[in-house]
Design a protein around this motif. Structure first.
Motif, mmCIF file in Angstrom:
data_model
loop_
_atom_site.group_PDB
_atom_site.id
_atom_site.type_symbol
_atom_site.label_atom_id
_atom_site.label_comp_id
_atom_site.label_asym_id
_atom_site.label_seq_id
_atom_site.Cartn_x
_atom_site.Cartn_y
_atom_site.Cartn_z
ATOM 1 N N ARG A 107 51.304 -5.602 3.629
ATOM 2 C CA ARG A 107 51.705 -5.461 5.029
ATOM 3 C C ARG A 107 53.180 -5.090 5.068
ATOM 4 N NH1 ARG A 107 48.219 -7.873 8.712
ATOM 5 N NH2 ARG A 107 49.866 -8.335 10.192
ATOM 6 N N PRO A 164 60.005 -5.994 16.002
ATOM 7 C CA PRO A 164 59.253 -5.694 14.786
ATOM 8 C C PRO A 164 57.883 -5.081 15.076
ATOM 9 C CG PRO A 164 59.202 -8.047 15.234
ATOM 10 C CD PRO A 164 60.104 -7.429 16.268
ATOM 11 N N HIS A 165 57.473 -4.182 14.192
ATOM 12 C CA HIS A 165 56.138 -3.577 14.234
ATOM 13 C C HIS A 165 55.511 -3.817 12.865
ATOM 14 C CE1 HIS A 165 56.895 -1.461 18.025
ATOM 15 N NE2 HIS A 165 58.115 -1.294 17.559
ATOM 16 N N VAL A 166 54.382 -4.521 12.852
ATOM 17 C CA VAL A 166 53.719 -4.863 11.597
ATOM 18 C C VAL A 166 52.569 -3.899 11.358
ATOM 19 C CG1 VAL A 166 52.512 -6.661 10.313
ATOM 20 C CG2 VAL A 166 54.367 -7.285 11.886
ATOM 21 N N THR A 210 56.544 -4.643 7.596
ATOM 22 C CA THR A 210 57.162 -4.880 8.896
ATOM 23 C C THR A 210 58.298 -3.886 9.062
ATOM 24 O OG1 THR A 210 56.600 -7.231 8.890
ATOM 25 C CG2 THR A 210 58.382 -6.536 10.365
ATOM 26 N N ALA A 257 61.338 -3.330 11.152
ATOM 27 C CA ALA A 257 62.236 -4.054 12.055
ATOM 28 C C ALA A 257 63.060 -3.021 12.807
ATOM 29 C CB ALA A 257 63.122 -5.000 11.265
ATOM 30 N N ARG A 302 60.608 -4.558 5.855
ATOM 31 C CA ARG A 302 60.479 -5.921 5.360
ATOM 32 C C ARG A 302 59.068 -6.158 4.857
ATOM 33 N NH1 ARG A 302 62.235 -8.548 10.631
ATOM 34 N NH2 ARG A 302 60.095 -9.303 10.514
ATOM 35 N N ASN A 303 58.982 -7.007 3.852
ATOM 36 C CA ASN A 303 57.682 -7.495 3.412
ATOM 37 C C ASN A 303 57.703 -8.995 3.621
ATOM 38 O OD1 ASN A 303 55.349 -8.340 2.220
ATOM 39 N ND2 ASN A 303 55.724 -7.388 0.245
ATOM 40 N N ASP A 304 57.070 -9.444 4.702
ATOM 41 C CA ASP A 304 57.008 -10.861 5.019
ATOM 42 C C ASP A 304 55.776 -11.528 4.405
ATOM 43 O OD1 ASP A 304 59.311 -10.476 6.569
ATOM 44 O OD2 ASP A 304 58.153 -10.088 8.378
#
Length: 190
Positions: free
Chosen positions: A145, A154-156, A147, A149, A174-176
């Motif tokens: 997934r 944020p858009h995932v 993200t 930013a 980002r990788n959350d």
């Protein structure tokens, strides 16, 4: 294409290649180091270190210097290949200690576009600087997934999902999640 390398570093091969190409182009134009530094918005010392392959410039810095030389990021970054060399694995342009990395796979000149393959390790992040007005990026997630930013939040994106964003704003990848996020990125108009 732009971003700081605070979360990782450029590879030495990349740094050496761009340094030599910048120096060659600067000399072909008859420009001093000071003139190019001012045109590219960086210090003379930084430019000297880049040309000598001693600096670890941000991708945004390389992009600004490329524009000052009336070329593009890809022209400075990609290795020269013979026409017969059809299989290119990509140029490792950025990597972080956690295993995150960015590969520049290819580019076109007119219109300018770049194709990238990114991998962000769990918890990985890459902060970008705004590109030129009107620049865009297309992202497609291959696994994990991602993200995005953005200034509006944020858009995932999950595996198999795509998005187009304006890259003339501050943004980050980002990788959350708990597994690597692998995605393809196409940059146009940067």
């Amino acid at each position: 294409m732009s971003s700081e390398v605070s979360a990782g570093s450029s590879t030495q091969e990349f740094v050496t290649r761009i340094g030599g190409r910048i120096r060659t182009l600067r000399k072909q134009r008859g420009w001093s180091v000071q003139r190019l530094a001012e045109s590219g918005g960086i210090s003379r010392r930084m430019l000297t270190d880049i040309e000598l392959g001693r600096a670890n410039p941000s991708l945004a810095t390389v992009d600004r210097v490329a524009r000052a030389l009336d070329t593009d990021f890809a022209a400075l970054s990609l290795p020269d290949h013979d026409a017969a060399d059809e299989q290119v694995e990509g140029t490792l342009v950025w990597q972080a200690p956690d295993g995150s990395q960015a590969l520049l796979l290819g580019a076109t000149r007119s219109p300018r576009a770049e194709l990238w393959r990114w991998t962000l390790a769990p918890g990985g992040r890459y902060d970008a600087e705004p590109d030129r007005a009107g620049a865009q990026e297309v992202h497609h997630v291959l696994s994990g997934r991602l993200t995005l930013a953005l200034e509006d939040g944020p858009h995932v994106l999950a595996c198999g999902q795509s998005a187009v964003i304006a890259s003339d704003q501050r943004y980050a990848y980002r990788n959350d999640g708990n597994e690597p996020a692998v995605f393809v990125r196409v940059v146009s108009g940067a």
